[in-house]
Design a protein around this motif. Structure first.
Motif, PDB file in Angstrom:
ATOM      1  N   LEU A  26       0.815  -1.213   0.000  1.00 27.80           N
ATOM      2  CA  LEU A  26       0.000   0.000   0.000  1.00 27.80           C
ATOM      3  C   LEU A  26       0.852   1.267   0.000  1.00 27.80           C
ATOM      4  O   LEU A  26       0.583   2.206  -0.755  1.00 27.80           O
ATOM      5  N   ILE A  27       1.886   1.296   0.829  1.00 27.02           N
ATOM      6  CA  ILE A  27       2.764   2.477   0.876  1.00 27.02           C
ATOM      7  C   ILE A  27       3.507   2.651  -0.447  1.00 27.02           C
ATOM      8  O   ILE A  27       3.601   3.764  -0.979  1.00 27.02           O
ATOM      9  N   SER A  28       4.037   1.565  -0.996  1.00 24.42           N
ATOM     10  CA  SER A  28       4.778   1.638  -2.266  1.00 24.42           C
ATOM     11  C   SER A  28       3.884   2.105  -3.403  1.00 24.42           C
ATOM     12  O   SER A  28       4.293   2.910  -4.245  1.00 24.42           O
ATOM     13  N   PRO A 104      16.593   5.856  -6.183  1.00 22.80           N
ATOM     14  CA  PRO A 104      16.975   5.844  -4.769  1.00 22.80           C
ATOM     15  C   PRO A 104      16.066   6.712  -3.900  1.00 22.80           C
ATOM     16  O   PRO A 104      15.825   6.387  -2.740  1.00 22.80           O
ATOM     17  N   LEU A 105      15.530   7.796  -4.461  1.00 25.14           N
ATOM     18  CA  LEU A 105      14.627   8.664  -3.695  1.00 25.14           C
ATOM     19  C   LEU A 105      13.319   7.941  -3.369  1.00 25.14           C
ATOM     20  O   LEU A 105      12.797   8.071  -2.257  1.00 25.14           O
ATOM     21  N   ALA A 106      12.809   7.164  -4.299  1.00 27.45           N
ATOM     22  CA  ALA A 106      11.594   6.374  -4.036  1.00 27.45           C
ATOM     23  C   ALA A 106      11.872   5.367  -2.921  1.00 27.45           C
ATOM     24  O   ALA A 106      11.053   5.182  -2.018  1.00 27.45           O
ATOM     25  N   GLY A 107      13.035   4.718  -2.971  1.00 30.63           N
ATOM     26  CA  GLY A 107      13.412   3.768  -1.919  1.00 30.63           C
ATOM     27  C   GLY A 107      13.473   4.445  -0.562  1.00 30.63           C
ATOM     28  O   GLY A 107      12.993   3.906   0.439  1.00 30.63           O
ATOM     29  N   LEU A 108      14.049   5.639  -0.526  1.00 30.10           N
ATOM     30  CA  LEU A 108      14.147   6.396   0.726  1.00 30.10           C
ATOM     31  C   LEU A 108      12.772   6.794   1.242  1.00 30.10           C
ATOM     32  O   LEU A 108      12.468   6.620   2.431  1.00 30.10           O
ATOM     33  N   ILE A 110       9.819   5.399   0.601  1.00 28.10           N
ATOM     34  CA  ILE A 110       9.060   4.214   1.020  1.00 28.10           C
ATOM     35  C   ILE A 110       9.579   3.724   2.372  1.00 28.10           C
ATOM     36  O   ILE A 110       8.807   3.472   3.288  1.00 28.10           O
ATOM     37  N   GLY A 111      10.889   3.624   2.503  1.00 31.18           N
ATOM     38  CA  GLY A 111      11.477   3.168   3.762  1.00 31.18           C
ATOM     39  C   GLY A 111      11.144   4.075   4.926  1.00 31.18           C
ATOM     40  O   GLY A 111      10.770   3.612   6.007  1.00 31.18           O
ATOM     41  N   LEU A 112      11.256   5.378   4.723  1.00 36.32           N
ATOM     42  CA  LEU A 112      10.966   6.319   5.806  1.00 36.32           C
ATOM     43  C   LEU A 112       9.480   6.346   6.167  1.00 36.32           C
ATOM     44  O   LEU A 112       9.121   6.501   7.331  1.00 36.32           O
ATOM     45  N   SER A 113       8.623   6.176   5.162  1.00 37.47           N
ATOM     46  CA  SER A 113       7.177   6.139   5.440  1.00 37.47           C
ATOM     47  C   SER A 113       6.821   4.948   6.315  1.00 37.47           C
ATOM     48  O   SER A 113       5.956   5.029   7.186  1.00 37.47           O
TER      49      SER A 113
END
Length: 138
Positions: A26-28, A104-108, A110-113
């Motif tokens: 859901l977050i991704s 990499p920004l999308a990864g960051l 998603i991870g932070l969310s």
């Protein structure tokens, strides 16, 4: 035959992975705007997170901080477990998201969310399992 504690840890691994995967998908999807990317990230995590979560459970099982008077079986222990797991889980999510999206920004993002959502969900998961006797020695 598997020991009772291992059966418990495997059951906890499976239930947590279901909750965690749904949250990741859901977050991704929300962050990328792409359901397919969300599904790929969520399902890629199934394998890595199951292995990492099982190892985390086994490590915490072997750590006996009660005798040292540091952490009892309590909310404090569950908070400590939630924080250590979230660190491992967030790094895994960020890396997989970066690899799958190529961004990499999308990864960051998603991870932070997931830091907030998964920490809360994991704490609730730990509290529920604390009340369940499955896999505990008599």
């Amino acid at each position: 035959m598997l020991g009772r504690s291992r059966k418990r840890h495997i059951a906890k691994t499976i239930t947590w992975r279901f909750v965690g995967t749904l949250d990741t998908i859901l977050i991704s999807w929300f962050i990328t705007g792409d359901l397919w990317a969300g599904l790929k990230i969520g399902f890629a995590e199934v394998t890595t997170k199951m292995i990492l979560y099982y190892l985390h459970e086994r490590a915490w099982f072997k750590i006996n901080l009660t005798k040292a008077g540091i952490i009892r079986e309590s909310r404090v222990r569950h908070i400590a477990k939630a924080l250590t797991w979230r660190t491992v889980g967030t790094l895994d999510t960020m890396m997989l998201s970066w690899i799958i999206t190529g961004n990499p920004l999308a990864g960051l993002k998603i991870g932070l969310s997931e830091l907030l959502t998964k920490t809360i969900l994991y704490y609730i998961h730990e509290r529920v399992w604390y009340k369940v006797n499955y896999g505990l020695k008599d």
